[in-house]
Design an enzyme around this catalytic site. Structure first.
Site, PDB file in Angstrom:
ATOM      1  N   ASN A 107       0.821  -1.223   0.000  1.00  0.00           N
ATOM      2  CA  ASN A 107       0.000   0.000   0.000  1.00  0.00           C
ATOM      3  C   ASN A 107       0.853   1.270   0.000  1.00  0.00           C
ATOM      4  O   ASN A 107       0.364   2.347   0.324  1.00  0.00           O
ATOM      5  CB  ASN A 107      -0.946   0.000   1.199  1.00  0.00           C
ATOM      6  CG  ASN A 107      -0.206   0.014   2.526  1.00  0.00           C
ATOM      7  OD1 ASN A 107       1.025  -0.110   2.554  1.00  0.00           O
ATOM      8  ND2 ASN A 107      -0.939   0.144   3.619  1.00  0.00           N
ATOM      9  N   ASP A 108       2.151   1.155  -0.327  1.00  0.00           N
ATOM     10  CA  ASP A 108       3.091   2.269  -0.478  1.00  0.00           C
ATOM     11  C   ASP A 108       3.577   2.833   0.863  1.00  0.00           C
ATOM     12  O   ASP A 108       4.245   3.856   0.899  1.00  0.00           O
ATOM     13  CB  ASP A 108       2.478   3.401  -1.318  1.00  0.00           C
ATOM     14  CG  ASP A 108       3.558   4.313  -1.914  1.00  0.00           C
ATOM     15  OD1 ASP A 108       4.612   3.783  -2.343  1.00  0.00           O
ATOM     16  OD2 ASP A 108       3.367   5.549  -1.911  1.00  0.00           O
ATOM     17  N   HIS A 128      17.534  28.984   7.617  1.00  0.00           N
ATOM     18  CA  HIS A 128      17.089  30.116   6.799  1.00  0.00           C
ATOM     19  C   HIS A 128      16.962  31.405   7.608  1.00  0.00           C
ATOM     20  O   HIS A 128      17.216  32.486   7.078  1.00  0.00           O
ATOM     21  CB  HIS A 128      15.748  29.772   6.146  1.00  0.00           C
ATOM     22  CG  HIS A 128      15.219  30.837   5.229  1.00  0.00           C
ATOM     23  ND1 HIS A 128      15.863  31.199   4.061  1.00  0.00           N
ATOM     24  CD2 HIS A 128      14.115  31.630   5.313  1.00  0.00           C
ATOM     25  CE1 HIS A 128      15.178  32.160   3.465  1.00  0.00           C
ATOM     26  NE2 HIS A 128      14.120  32.439   4.196  1.00  0.00           N
ATOM     27  N   ASP A 186      19.029  40.500   0.459  1.00  0.00           N
ATOM     28  CA  ASP A 186      17.937  41.102   1.232  1.00  0.00           C
ATOM     29  C   ASP A 186      18.383  41.349   2.660  1.00  0.00           C
ATOM     30  O   ASP A 186      19.481  40.962   3.079  1.00  0.00           O
ATOM     31  CB  ASP A 186      16.695  40.200   1.209  1.00  0.00           C
ATOM     32  CG  ASP A 186      16.987  38.782   1.663  1.00  0.00           C
ATOM     33  OD1 ASP A 186      17.871  38.596   2.516  1.00  0.00           O
ATOM     34  OD2 ASP A 186      16.346  37.849   1.157  1.00  0.00           O
ATOM     35  N   LYS A 205      14.686  44.010  -1.192  1.00  0.00           N
ATOM     36  CA  LYS A 205      13.933  42.962  -1.885  1.00  0.00           C
ATOM     37  C   LYS A 205      12.498  42.866  -1.385  1.00  0.00           C
ATOM     38  O   LYS A 205      12.228  43.000  -0.202  1.00  0.00           O
ATOM     39  CB  LYS A 205      14.619  41.603  -1.689  1.00  0.00           C
ATOM     40  CG  LYS A 205      13.966  40.464  -2.452  1.00  0.00           C
ATOM     41  CD  LYS A 205      14.715  39.155  -2.233  1.00  0.00           C
ATOM     42  CE  LYS A 205      14.164  38.374  -1.071  1.00  0.00           C
ATOM     43  NZ  LYS A 205      14.720  37.012  -0.979  1.00  0.00           N
ATOM     44  N   ARG A 207       9.377  39.933  -1.998  1.00  0.00           N
ATOM     45  CA  ARG A 207       8.995  38.659  -2.612  1.00  0.00           C
ATOM     46  C   ARG A 207       7.480  38.602  -2.744  1.00  0.00           C
ATOM     47  O   ARG A 207       6.754  38.768  -1.772  1.00  0.00           O
ATOM     48  CB  ARG A 207       9.493  37.479  -1.787  1.00  0.00           C
ATOM     49  CG  ARG A 207       9.102  36.120  -2.388  1.00  0.00           C
ATOM     50  CD  ARG A 207       9.698  34.972  -1.605  1.00  0.00           C
ATOM     51  NE  ARG A 207      11.130  34.863  -1.770  1.00  0.00           N
ATOM     52  CZ  ARG A 207      11.736  34.296  -2.801  1.00  0.00           C
ATOM     53  NH1 ARG A 207      11.002  33.797  -3.805  1.00  0.00           N
ATOM     54  NH2 ARG A 207      13.047  34.232  -2.865  1.00  0.00           N
ATOM     55  N   ASP A 226      24.201  34.247  -0.320  1.00  0.00           N
ATOM     56  CA  ASP A 226      22.853  33.874   0.102  1.00  0.00           C
ATOM     57  C   ASP A 226      22.937  32.550   0.840  1.00  0.00           C
ATOM     58  O   ASP A 226      23.915  31.804   0.695  1.00  0.00           O
ATOM     59  CB  ASP A 226      21.914  33.771  -1.098  1.00  0.00           C
ATOM     60  CG  ASP A 226      20.467  34.093  -0.734  1.00  0.00           C
ATOM     61  OD1 ASP A 226      20.165  34.211   0.474  1.00  0.00           O
ATOM     62  OD2 ASP A 226      19.640  34.229  -1.655  1.00  0.00           O
TER      63      ASP A 226
END
Length: 312
Positions: A37-38, A130, A169, A192, A194, A218
């Site tokens: 069933n994965d 990040h 940024d 910047k 987004r 970055d």
């Protein structure tokens, strides 16, 4: 090293092998299989009882597959009575989902951190998250490394007498300033906005870049839309040369081809936190395996990890 057991998921086994080579320990096998069933099943094929277990798994595409694999590895190690389980996560893809910047939006960075802790993670070793607040989303200790030493050592081979480090940024400006101090350069940044994952507008560059050699720094390059937009502004300021540096070189959707084709780009430098693209003339890949191996050694022996942040 005694009483240490290292496993790798399927995301980046080459990096795990290199880390274990620096540590002088074997990389133990993991069996990943699927039911009809994965549903994924994971078996750690080495003894974990009362041992210091390290699970190496960057969250790279297919990200959800590798996340589930990591959670199952954590559960298996906890069920096998590991003394301590440390997740070595060179790239935390969900770190970009770190704030509620639109109505009814999920904060994936916090949710996935909770999932890892619930599955059994007792500690996390991460590389260049990040944003700083992601560190606080984990309820277990986090050792947060960066690749600035490796990048600085690479660029120190060039003439940096007229060089400016440019952050795309404000969010990456602190890291860019730190990097600029390491190589003795000035710093500038882009203004910047987004609007979507692949639509970015940089209205101007703040700082003196006219006629300078530029290093764009970055944390991550995926589609490359931010860097390409920044290059437009730098072209208007008649910079002399451009080099691009990042920690996580994802280079999705042909980004490396687009960036390499730009005549003003002399070099693109990334690390191997994620599986690197095929070799190219302008691409340089630096290894962060020695830094991760040393951090793992220090964690195992209870030594300071902060010493790894010393300048090169």
């Amino acid at each position: 090293m005694r009483d240490i057991t290292v496993f790798s998921g399927s995301a980046h086994p080459e990096l795990a092998e290199e880390i274990c080579s620096h540590l002088g320990v074997p990389l133990h096998p993991v069996r990943v299989s699927r039911f009809a069933n994965d549903v994924v099943e994971v078996q750690l094929q080495a003894n974990c009882r009362e041992r210091d277990v390290f699970l190496i798994q960057p969250l790279v595409p297919p990200t959800q597959e590798h996340l589930v694999e990591l959670l199952l590895m954590l559960d298996a190690a906890r069920g096998a009575s590991a003394a301590r389980i440390t997740v070595v996560m060179p790239h935390y893809a969900y770190a970009r989902s770190d704030k509620k910047d639109a109505p009814r939006i999920s904060i994936g960075a916090r949710l996935v951190a909770d999932l890892m802790v619930a599955a059994g993670a007792g500690r996390v070793l991460a590389m260049t998250l990040h944003s700083p607040q992601v560190h606080g989303f984990f309820s277990v200790p986090v050792d947060h490394l960066h690749a600035l030493r490796e990048l600085a050592a690479h660029f120190a081979r060039h003439d940096l007498s007229d060089t400016v480090v440019v952050s795309p940024d404000l969010g990456n400006a602190k890291e860019a300033a730190h990097f600029a101090r390491l190589i003795g350069a000035d710093v500038a940044m882009g203004a910047k906005q987004r609007f979507s994952d692949d639509r970015v507008v940089i209205s101007s560059v703040i700082g003196d870049v006219e006629g300078k050699d530029v290093i764009i720094l970055d944390d991550e390059i995926a589609k490359g839309s931010t860097v390409i937009e920044l290059l437009e502004r730098l072209r208007e300021r008649h910079v002399r040369s451009v080099r691009i540096a990042c920690t996580h070189g994802l280079f999705s959707d042909g980004a490396i081809e687009r960036l390499s084709a730009l005549p003003e780009v002399q070099e693109i430098v990334c690390t191997n936190t994620v599986p690197p693209p095929k070799p190219r003339d302008k691409l340089t890949v630096l290894s962060i395996a020695p830094a991760l191996a040393e951090a793992m050694r220090r964690i195992h022996y209870g030594e300071s990890v902060s010493a790894l942040f010393s300048p090169p």
